[in-house]
Design an enzyme around this catalytic site. Structure first.
Site, PDB file in Angstrom:
ATOM      1  N   SER A 110       3.950   5.199  -4.825  1.00 51.61           N
ATOM      2  CA  SER A 110       3.155   5.793  -5.963  1.00 51.61           C
ATOM      3  C   SER A 110       1.765   5.432  -5.357  1.00 51.61           C
ATOM      4  O   SER A 110       1.546   4.199  -5.664  1.00 51.61           O
ATOM      5  CB  SER A 110       3.646   5.466  -7.275  1.00 51.61           C
ATOM      6  OG  SER A 110       2.891   5.990  -8.051  1.00 51.61           O
ATOM      7  N   GLY A 111       1.077   6.361  -5.552  1.00 54.59           N
ATOM      8  CA  GLY A 111      -0.517   6.109  -5.302  1.00 54.59           C
ATOM      9  C   GLY A 111      -0.740   5.898  -3.807  1.00 54.59           C
ATOM     10  O   GLY A 111      -2.048   5.574  -3.458  1.00 54.59           O
ATOM     11  N   THR A 115       0.230  13.396  -2.672  1.00 53.77           N
ATOM     12  CA  THR A 115      -0.053  14.484  -3.168  1.00 53.77           C
ATOM     13  C   THR A 115      -1.390  15.058  -2.634  1.00 53.77           C
ATOM     14  O   THR A 115      -1.553  16.237  -2.280  1.00 53.77           O
ATOM     15  CB  THR A 115      -0.188  14.482  -4.713  1.00 53.77           C
ATOM     16  OG1 THR A 115       0.878  13.892  -5.386  1.00 53.77           O
ATOM     17  CG2 THR A 115      -0.672  15.780  -5.583  1.00 53.77           C
ATOM     18  N   ASN A 160      -1.896   4.781 -10.305  1.00 49.38           N
ATOM     19  CA  ASN A 160      -2.424   6.013  -9.714  1.00 49.38           C
ATOM     20  C   ASN A 160      -2.975   6.949 -10.947  1.00 49.38           C
ATOM     21  O   ASN A 160      -2.249   7.435 -11.713  1.00 49.38           O
ATOM     22  CB  ASN A 160      -1.582   6.995  -9.195  1.00 49.38           C
ATOM     23  CG  ASN A 160      -2.242   8.251  -8.356  1.00 49.38           C
ATOM     24  OD1 ASN A 160      -2.995   8.521  -8.552  1.00 49.38           O
ATOM     25  ND2 ASN A 160      -1.149   8.938  -7.549  1.00 49.38           N
ATOM     26  N   SER A 163      -0.987  10.704 -10.862  1.00 49.88           N
ATOM     27  CA  SER A 163       0.292  10.195 -10.438  1.00 49.88           C
ATOM     28  C   SER A 163       1.369  11.621 -10.841  1.00 49.88           C
ATOM     29  O   SER A 163       1.437  12.083 -12.017  1.00 49.88           O
ATOM     30  CB  SER A 163       0.887   9.239 -11.018  1.00 49.88           C
ATOM     31  OG  SER A 163       2.105   8.820 -10.435  1.00 49.88           O
ATOM     32  N   SER A 164       2.064  11.876  -9.976  1.00 53.67           N
ATOM     33  CA  SER A 164       2.983  13.082  -9.895  1.00 53.67           C
ATOM     34  C   SER A 164       4.004  12.599 -10.815  1.00 53.67           C
ATOM     35  O   SER A 164       4.627  11.864 -10.081  1.00 53.67           O
ATOM     36  CB  SER A 164       3.294  13.789  -8.806  1.00 53.67           C
ATOM     37  OG  SER A 164       2.431  13.850  -7.845  1.00 53.67           O
ATOM     38  N   GLY A 391       6.579   8.754  -5.723  1.00 53.89           N
ATOM     39  CA  GLY A 391       6.862   7.909  -4.785  1.00 53.89           C
ATOM     40  C   GLY A 391       7.772   6.556  -5.299  1.00 53.89           C
ATOM     41  O   GLY A 391       7.953   6.645  -6.403  1.00 53.89           O
ATOM     42  N   GLU A 393       8.583   3.217  -7.055  1.00 53.55           N
ATOM     43  CA  GLU A 393       7.835   2.857  -8.138  1.00 53.55           C
ATOM     44  C   GLU A 393       8.512   1.329  -8.564  1.00 53.55           C
ATOM     45  O   GLU A 393       9.638   1.201  -8.660  1.00 53.55           O
ATOM     46  CB  GLU A 393       8.107   3.577  -9.481  1.00 53.55           C
ATOM     47  CG  GLU A 393       6.902   4.713  -9.514  1.00 53.55           C
ATOM     48  CD  GLU A 393       6.861   5.628 -10.351  1.00 53.55           C
ATOM     49  OE1 GLU A 393       7.720   5.581 -11.450  1.00 53.55           O
ATOM     50  OE2 GLU A 393       5.838   6.550 -10.427  1.00 53.55           O
TER      51      GLU A 393
HETATM   52  N1  LIG Z   1      -7.081  11.205   1.727  1.00 50.31           N
HETATM   53  C1  LIG Z   1      -7.634  10.798   0.830  1.00 50.31           C
HETATM   54  N2  LIG Z   1      -8.960  10.803   0.530  1.00 50.31           N
HETATM   55  C2  LIG Z   1      -9.472  10.114  -0.607  1.00 50.31           C
HETATM   56  N3  LIG Z   1      -8.883   9.648  -1.526  1.00 50.31           N
HETATM   57  C3  LIG Z   1      -7.464   9.832  -1.506  1.00 50.31           C
HETATM   58  C4  LIG Z   1      -6.762  10.334  -0.389  1.00 50.31           C
HETATM   59  N4  LIG Z   1      -5.608  10.273  -0.606  1.00 50.31           N
HETATM   60  C5  LIG Z   1      -5.264   9.586  -1.915  1.00 50.31           C
HETATM   61  N5  LIG Z   1      -6.662   9.440  -2.359  1.00 50.31           N
HETATM   62  C6  LIG Z   1      -6.999   8.787  -3.723  1.00 50.31           C
HETATM   63  O1  LIG Z   1      -5.661   8.181  -4.131  1.00 50.31           O
HETATM   64  C7  LIG Z   1      -5.252   8.789  -5.409  1.00 50.31           C
HETATM   65  C8  LIG Z   1      -3.614   8.716  -5.437  1.00 50.31           C
HETATM   66  O2  LIG Z   1      -3.138   9.723  -4.419  1.00 50.31           O
HETATM   67  P1  LIG Z   1      -1.998  10.485  -4.721  1.00 50.31           P
HETATM   68  O3  LIG Z   1      -2.031  11.677  -3.625  1.00 50.31           O
HETATM   69  O4  LIG Z   1      -1.979  11.113  -5.940  1.00 50.31           O
HETATM   70  O5  LIG Z   1      -1.005   9.432  -4.574  1.00 50.31           O
HETATM   71  P2  LIG Z   1       0.844   9.900  -4.793  1.00 50.31           P
HETATM   72  O6  LIG Z   1       0.998  11.394  -4.758  1.00 50.31           O
HETATM   73  O7  LIG Z   1       1.416   9.228  -3.441  1.00 50.31           O
HETATM   74  O8  LIG Z   1       1.142   9.016  -5.807  1.00 50.31           O
HETATM   75  C9  LIG Z   1      -5.694  10.092  -5.440  1.00 50.31           C
HETATM   76  O9  LIG Z   1      -6.077  10.532  -6.773  1.00 50.31           O
HETATM   77  C10 LIG Z   1      -7.388   9.801  -4.713  1.00 50.31           C
HETATM   78  O10 LIG Z   1      -8.202   9.341  -5.696  1.00 50.31           O
HETATM   79 MG   LIG Z   2       1.772  12.479  -6.218  1.00 52.49          MG
END
Ligand SMILES: Nc1ncnc2c1ncn2[C@@H]1O[C@H](COP(=O)(O)OP(=O)(O)O)[C@@H](O)[C@H]1O
Ligand SMILES: [Mg+2]
Length: 1134
Positions: A110-111, A115, A160, A163-164, A391, A393
């Site tokens: 997660s994080g 996404t 996050n 977070s989804s 992800g 957790e």
């Molecule tokens: N490629 C990226 N560039 C900039 N910030 C990113 C990038 N990937 C993730 N982040 C940051 O990390 C945070 C969490 O990413 P997210 O994709 O929501 O995580 P996950 O879906 O894996 O839980 C996002 O809100 C963003 O702020």
């Molecule tokens: Mg996500």
């Protein structure tokens, strides 16, 4: 071969090693060091073969612009620095060009950036695919589904900020050209427990905050919401409301626009927000304790205002909602009984309802988006799936939700191992390639621990945790989370990945609480508290609640709770499934766990059917910090993700493999022998191609059915040569084709030219011939015309001559005839004139001889004749203009003066004659009435003022209709007064004091009867012959004084003396009574009409005097004022 621009770029700008397969030495430290080095230079992507390892930078990098996309478009993966665009392009092109369905699996905890990565892929696909109105619309809808689903399904967690809280797999569907035509989204288990409670520092789903911050005040008012999140129990308990990185108001507008773009109707959007509002408001409903009479606990809603507003929002009765929240129906021996909730029970039910509403709303949203974005045509399609699921957790306290999420991650890891480590190594061995096995940790054993479902009796103790949980949920009686843990301890005690405090091996482990168990996941150890496992797995909602929701007039709410329609279903289970609302069978609904397991298995099957592409996301630190990379944290992830093993397999193995026949088909143009077709042995053909391309032996390996190529570069070179060769071949084909086309065209032109010239000549000759023919015809016709004109002129002349002769003849004859006629007329006139002269002459001679005779005889005769004629004319005139037979008609025809007296006599005669005729027609009664009227005229005419008004009124007599009255009949049977002539109420003047009283007066032919009109009793009867005289005034009054005869031998009535009565019909009374007296005595009584008269009242003589002009008196009956002073009675009238 010349270096590509992209390769140059890599060499110039690359830091560290961009493909970890090339690392030297190949150790974990070197790998992490390489990642760190690249990360510090903002190079967050690194390849392991074709797998992209991505490290979350936690800051915006300039890596995602349209220009960068253009850079990566249609380039080979190693030409440019590693990027998600490169792998997206690879997937997109092999889908489009090689017709292989693709999936991109994004994994990581997660994080870690899953996404975000999925959005980057979507962005890439949207830009590189085709353009056009319809395509752009589809793309826009696909892109806009993201913010909408994120608003409803994402939340801020400790790990996050976005977070989804649901899993998402999205299939983007393309047509044969590679243009997107639609998509399908599948969602996996939303973490709905978040709706009712969040751990400190986390938030509820974004949409709640967005709605309160972004909706305009009037809209909030219609939703009955206040804009402050602090006012809502579901939002204010975790202590986190505002997140710096999030602009809720802005996001709300994006969500709304997104919904509109996707195609939500306005009413649907409003309904969605009404449900969101009602969840918030239900969360504020509070309960207070009540002790029931039977000793049980009950509860009441303490803030009924909220409930009333929710009821209004949802269009239901407040009472129904209150009942559903405070009571539940239970079956007792087939009877339905309502029992009250305790306060805790009610809170539980309320939260369950809110969670159900929200999670069903979420599933509906996904369904609705799918309806909009689904492909509407029947064309064949290619698919590219993107999997972005929650992800791995690990929290301080992990519950059922984490268990499910981590199980899903185990499965994803399985698929990765299956395809990249296991399957690949097994393939080398299968194909007979020399291979040294690379060891790796296979997490299948953990997946088994969770999902195994061997239910055979022998294997009873060999089932997975999910199956155990289901079994517990199905057990009747008191099943608790504790009994579940006990069962778990029993069944899994020997499993190396299971730990629990009751087990021997963990008895001294103080980090493991007694109410929890621990699983050693591939990604680390997670301790799960069993608290809530049974409940959440059962996932049930009281039927009263679903029925109450179905009963709402709210369209969407009704749709979300269709099972509420079923009234008397399951008698034992008065609860409904939350997961499958449309389920209407009596069977117990499948548990949340088993449903999730089934959907994960379905997903795995789906992913395995497609060509996989991987993005492995790594989180650099636990604090969402940009620029810091915690080596320990990264190392942990590198380990459990099995990245080193992945590198080793890739490094020892071959980058590319292909079945010989397919290889030959793709590259046959690279050798003259194999082009355009090869009929020999396939492997031989492949060898020929490789030899032709001078590929070194250590670069390739020949398997049993496939060719293996070690280096991607070799493949790219092959591809490049193929591209050039294809280019050359295309040019060749084009050249030949163009030559052929031109030649064909030339031949056609030549043939056409011959046809055209022959046609033209024919046409020209025809035209000339027609011209000559026309000229000849013209000449011919001119000549003929000239000849004809000449003949015509001759004929006309001849005809004219003929006509002129006739004309002359005609005129001559006319002249002769007229001349003869004139002569004849003259002769006739002469003859007539001679006759007239002769006649006058004879007349003159006769008159001269007879003049004296005429004067003597004829004159008188003529005069007599004239007189007779005038008389006859007068009489005839009278006869013709006789008046009508009505005796009152006074008209009479006018006459000449000399017949005036004759006319008058005739008029009198005529009048008498018609009067007689009139009289003869009258009946006896009419005659009598006429007699009465005539008598009245004799008495009153010109004497009494009121007489004229009585003339036109007929004398009715019995004004009260008492002839038929029984009492009257009784009276006249006694008095023998059957012959009634008058009856009416009269005003009788009291003789002593002049007061007026009302009495009924009846006049019969025999007597005057005075009757009390109220009782109908006879007061007194005066024989008619006693009346001697009647006196009246000449004035307006309607009074009459009846004088009695002098009393003889003691007549009682005569002694009483005269009396005065007044009545509207006084003329009638006087007339009728006079006639009656006359009938009886043969003499008329004396009638005096004068202002004064003398009367005899008893023994005293009184002077009665009428006086006119008294002031202040009302006109009416009697309309008079009567006063008596001794011997004077004064009657004053107005
Ligand atoms: N490629 C990226 N560039 C900039 N910030 C990113 C990038 N990937 C993730 N982040 C940051 O990390 C945070 C969490 O990413 P997210 O994709 O929501 O995580 P996950 O879906 O894996 O839980 C996002 O809100 C963003 O702020
Ligand atoms: Mg996500």
């Amino acid at each position: 071969m010349a270096l590509h621009l992209g390769a140059q770029y890599i060499l110039e700008h690359n830091v560290g090693i961009s493909d970890a397969v090339l690392l030297h030495p190949l150790t974990e430290e070197a790998f992490i060091e390489n990642i760190k080095k690249r990360f510090s230079h903002e190079q967050i992507y690194t390849y392991i073969g074709t797998v992209v390892v991505s490290v979350n930078p936690y800051k915006k990098l300039p890596l995602y612009t349209p220009e960068v996309i253009e850079e990566y478009r249609s380039r080979n993966i190693y030409e440019l620095p590693p990027h998600i665009y490169a792998i997206s392009d690879e997937a997109y092109r092999s889908m489009r060009d090689r017709n292989l369905d693709q999936c991109i699996i994004i994994s990581g905890e997660s994080g870690a950036g899953k996404t975000e990565a999925s959005k980057v892929i979507m962005q890439y696909v949207a830009q590189v695919s085709g353009k056009g109105r319809e395509i752009d619309r589809v793309k826009e809808q696909l892109l806009q589904s993201n913010p909408v689903l994120e608003a409803f399904g994402n939340a801020k967690t400790l790990r996050n900020d976005n977070s989804s809280r649901f899993g998402k797999y999205m299939d983007i569907e393309f047509d044969f050209k590679g243009d997107p035509i639609g998509g399908v989204i599948t969602n996996y288990l939303l973490e709905k427990s978040r709706v009712a409670s969040q751990i400190p520092g986390e938030r509820n789903f974004h949409i709640f905050y967005q709605l309160l911050a972004g909706a305009d005040p009037t809209f909030l008012e219609t939703l009955k919401l206040s804009p402050k999140p602090e006012n809502y129990g579901f939002l204010n308990r975790s202590g986190c409301i505002k997140v710096d990185a999030i602009d809720d108001a802005k996001d709300f507008n994006m969500v709304k626009t997104g919904m509109e773009v996707i195609g939500f109707y306005r009413t649907e959007i409003t309904e969605v927000f009404q449900l969101v509002a009602s969840v918030l408001k239900l969360g504020n409903v509070e309960f207070s304790h009540r002790s029931n009479a039977d000793g049980t606990d009950g509860c009441d809603i303490s803030n009924t205002g909220e409930i009333a507003e929710v009821a209004q929002l949802l269009g239901c009765l407040e009472q129904n909602l209150t009942n559903a929240l405070t009571q539940r129906t239970v079956e007792v021996k087939r009877d339905k009984v309502k029992t009250d909730f305790s306060v805790a029970g009610a809170v539980y039910a309320r939260d369950a309802l809110c969670k159900a509403i929200y999670s069903r709303l979420f599933s509906w949203l996904v369904q609705r988006i799918n309806d909009s974005i689904k492909v509407k045509t029947e064309q064949t399609r290619k698919v590219m799936g993107v999997l972005d699921i929650y992800g791995f957790e690990v929290f301080q306290t992990n519950r059922y939700e984490q268990f499910i999420i981590n199980y899903c991650n185990e499965k994803l890891q399985q698929i990765f191992i299956e395809l990249t480590l296991k399957e690949e190594q097994e393939e080398y061995i299968r194909e007979g390639i020399e291979w040294i096995h690379v060891d790796y940790f296979n997490n299948a054993v953990i997946c088994d621990l969770i999902e195994k479902s061997d239910t055979s009796v022998a294997q009873k103790n060999n089932v997975g945790i999910l199956a155990l949980l289901d079994e517990q949920c199905l057990l009747p009686g008191n099943v608790t989370d504790k009994t579940f843990l006990e069962k778990l301890n029993q069944t899994c005690k020997d499993h190396p990945h299971f730990e629990s405090r009751t087990l021997k091996k963990n008895q001294s482990d103080r980090t493991l609480p007694h109410d929890a168990f621990r699983l050693k996941h591939y990604a680390g150890n997670v301790t799960y508290k069993v608290d809530g496992f049974i409940d959440k797995n059962n996932d049930l909602l009281y039927r009263d609640l679903s029925q109450a929701m179905y009963a709402c007039r709210h369209n969407l709410m009704k749709k979300l709770f269709p099972e509420g329609y079923h009234k008397a279903l399951d008698t034992q289970c008065l609860v409904n499934s939350l997961r499958n609302p449309s389920q209407k069978s009596l069977k117990r609904p499948p548990t949340a766990g088993s449903q999730f397991k089934a959907s994960v298995q379905e997903l795995m099957k789906n992913l395995l059917s497609k060509n996989p592409n991987y993005i492995r996301c790594i989180k650099p630190n636990d604090d969402k910090q940009s620029g810091t990379l915690d080596l320990e944290i990264v190392k942990h992830q590198v380990r459990y993700l099995g990245l080193m093993e992945n590198i080793r397999v890739k490094r020892a193995g071959y980058a590319y493999r292909q079945i010989y026949a397919q290889f030959l088909y793709r590259y046959k143009m690279l050798a003259d022998e194999t082009w355009p077709s090869w009929h020999g042995d396939v492997v031989e053909g492949v060898k020929l191609i490789l030899a032709n391309q001078k590929i070194q032996q250590d670069e390739i390996a020949f398997g049993k059915s496939k060719l293996f190529i070690r280096n991607p570069k070799t493949l790219f070179d092959l591809e490049e040569t193929r591209r050039e060769r294809m280019h050359f071949l295309a040019t060749l084909i084009q050249k030949v084709w163009k030559g052929h086309v031109k030649r064909e065209h030339f031949l056609l032109m030549k043939r056409s030219q011959v046809v055209i010239s022959s046609r033209f000549r024919g046409f020209y000759g025809q035209k000339q011939y027609k011209k000559k023919k026309a000229a000849t015809l013209l000449l011919q016709c001119c000549t003929r015309r000239w000849k004809a004109r000449k003949v015509l002129a001759e004929l006309k002349h001849e005809k004219r001559c003929q006509l002129a002769a006739t004309d002359i003849q005609k005129h001559y004859r006319g002249w002769q005839a007229r001349k003869l006629l004139a002569e004849l007329k003259h002769a006739k006139r002469m003859e007539w004139a001679a006759r007239v002269i002769h006649k006058y002459y004879l007349g003159w001679k006769v008159r001269k001889n007879y003049k004296p005779k005429f004067r003597r005889i004829a004159g008188p005769k003529v005069a007599r004749f004239m007189v007779v004629a005038l008389k006859r004319k007068f009489l005839l005139n009278v006869r013709d203009k006789l008046p009508s037979l009505s005796p009152v008609d006074n008209k009479w025809p006018s006459s000449p003066k000399m017949y005036k007296s004759a006319s008058d006599q005739l008029q009198v005669m005529h009048h008498k004659w018609r009067c007689r005729k009139y009289r003869r027609k009258l009946s006896e009664a009419q005659k009598y009435t006429l007699r009465e009227k005539a008598t009245a005229s004799d008495i009153f005419k010109d004497k009494k003022v009121i007489y004229p008004e009585s003339v036109p009124r007929p004398f009715k007599g019995d004004y009260l209709n008492i002839r038929g009255d029984m009492k009257w009949k009784k009276i006249h049977s006694l008095t023998n007064d059957i012959n009634l002539v008058f009856a009416d109420l009269v005003h009788k003047v009291n003789r002593a004091n002049g007061k007026i009283v009302q009495q009924l007066l009846v006049v019969s032919s025999q007597a005057f009867l005075v009757i009390d009109h109220r009782t109908m009793t006879l007061k007194y009867r005066i024989p008619i012959e006693f009346i001697e005289k009647i006196s009246l005034s000449p004035f307006q009054d309607k009074l009459a004084v009846f004088h009695m005869k002098k009393p003889e031998n003691g007549d009682r009535f005569a002694k009483k003396g005269d009396f005065i009565i007044g009545n509207e019909h006084i003329i009638e009374i006087v007339t009728k009574s006079s006639l009656c007296v006359k009938n009886k005595t043969n003499t008329m009584p004396e009638i005096s009409i004068s202002p004064q008269c003398s009367g005899q009242f008893g023994s005293s003589a009184v002077q009665v005097s009428f006086q006119q002009g008294a002031k202040g008196l009302e006109p009416g009956i009697p309309g008079v004022k009567v006063t008596r002073k001794k011997h004077l009675m004064l009657i004053s009238e107005p």
